[in-house]
Write a protein that holds these residues in place. Structure first.
Motif, mmCIF file in Angstrom:
data_model
loop_
_atom_site.group_PDB
_atom_site.id
_atom_site.type_symbol
_atom_site.label_atom_id
_atom_site.label_comp_id
_atom_site.label_asym_id
_atom_site.label_seq_id
_atom_site.Cartn_x
_atom_site.Cartn_y
_atom_site.Cartn_z
ATOM 1 N N ASP A 104 73.123 10.368 65.615
ATOM 2 C CA ASP A 104 73.698 10.881 64.371
ATOM 3 C C ASP A 104 75.214 10.938 64.528
ATOM 4 O O ASP A 104 75.818 11.999 64.630
ATOM 5 C CB ASP A 104 73.109 12.254 64.056
ATOM 6 N N LYS A 110 71.308 13.067 59.525
ATOM 7 C CA LYS A 110 70.548 11.862 59.193
ATOM 8 C C LYS A 110 71.126 10.699 60.007
ATOM 9 O O LYS A 110 72.331 10.641 60.241
ATOM 10 C CB LYS A 110 70.674 11.506 57.711
ATOM 11 N N SER A 112 71.669 6.793 59.932
ATOM 12 C CA SER A 112 71.712 5.627 59.048
ATOM 13 C C SER A 112 71.720 4.343 59.875
ATOM 14 O O SER A 112 71.867 4.361 61.102
ATOM 15 C CB SER A 112 72.975 5.676 58.176
ATOM 16 N N ASP A 115 74.887 4.282 61.760
ATOM 17 C CA ASP A 115 74.845 5.134 62.956
ATOM 18 C C ASP A 115 74.176 4.388 64.106
ATOM 19 O O ASP A 115 74.682 4.366 65.235
ATOM 20 C CB ASP A 115 74.068 6.427 62.689
ATOM 21 N N ASP A 149 68.187 0.436 54.712
ATOM 22 C CA ASP A 149 68.694 1.454 53.800
ATOM 23 C C ASP A 149 68.084 2.838 54.069
ATOM 24 O O ASP A 149 68.456 3.816 53.423
ATOM 25 C CB ASP A 149 68.408 1.055 52.347
ATOM 26 N N SER A 150 67.155 2.893 55.011
ATOM 27 C CA SER A 150 66.491 4.163 55.343
ATOM 28 C C SER A 150 67.448 5.090 56.089
ATOM 29 O O SER A 150 68.331 4.651 56.816
ATOM 30 C CB SER A 150 65.277 3.910 56.238
ATOM 31 N N PHE A 151 67.238 6.372 55.885
ATOM 32 C CA PHE A 151 67.911 7.397 56.666
ATOM 33 C C PHE A 151 66.832 8.089 57.485
ATOM 34 O O PHE A 151 65.862 8.590 56.921
ATOM 35 C CB PHE A 151 68.617 8.421 55.768
#
Length: 175
Positions: A104, A110, A112, A115, A149-151
């Protein structure tokens, strides 16, 4: 807590042991305190992050900068808490929480794609192109059921790593 091992009281040791959730024995805490005092070159009870990089085993770790981002420096309790994730007695949950914090990179709770890309960049250095990193990461995420696109939140990390035999250990030499 003072700057020499003779100033570490039994109460201090027990308090630190509770703080690190018994990840270290009392003898290991004393040894770590002695090492902390060696690293505390200014005898102020605090180790700046750059001093932590003087530990050869830590300095060669490609994620050392990402880990140090978690703190600007360490007092003794923070030093123990930081190292406790690497104890063989640390719970899997504790280790995963630590890994999540490293990933993170913007500290927003979150993780990403960017990250993860930052961490992958630290791990691979010049050995992979940016395009290769993006492709590999997208593939890994897809195989795990996520998109770029997921977190991911901590519970996702728990789900992904929770059944693993995660080895993240360092030995504490005891005199």
């Amino acid at each position: 807590m003072g700057n020499t091992s003779s100033m570490l009281t039994q109460y201090d040791i027990e308090e630190v042991q509770q703080h690190c959730k018994n990840a270290f024995t009392q003898q290991e805490i004393v040894s770590l305190y002695q090492r902390f005092c060696q690293l505390d070159r200014n005898n102020c009870g605090f180790i700046p992050s750059d001093e932590f990089l003087s530990i050869p085993e830590f300095a060669v770790n490609p994620l050392s900068q990402s880990m140090l981002r978690l703190l600007d420096g360490f007092n003794f309790k923070e030093f123990i808490a930081f190292l406790s994730a690497f104890s063989p007695r640390a719970t899997l949950q504790h280790k995963i929480e630590f890994i999540f914090k490293v990933y993170d990179t913007d500290c927003n709770g979150k993780v990403s794609f960017d990250d993860m890309l930052t961490v992958l960049r630290d791990l691979t250095g010049q050995y992979m192109s940016e395009q290769q990193r993006k492709e590999v990461l997208a593939q890994v995420l897809e195989e795990a059921g996520y998109t770029k696109d997921s977190f991911l939140v901590l519970s996702d990390f728990m789900k992904i790593l929770g059944n693993s035999d995660l080895k993240m250990e360092a030995e504490v030499p005891v005199d």
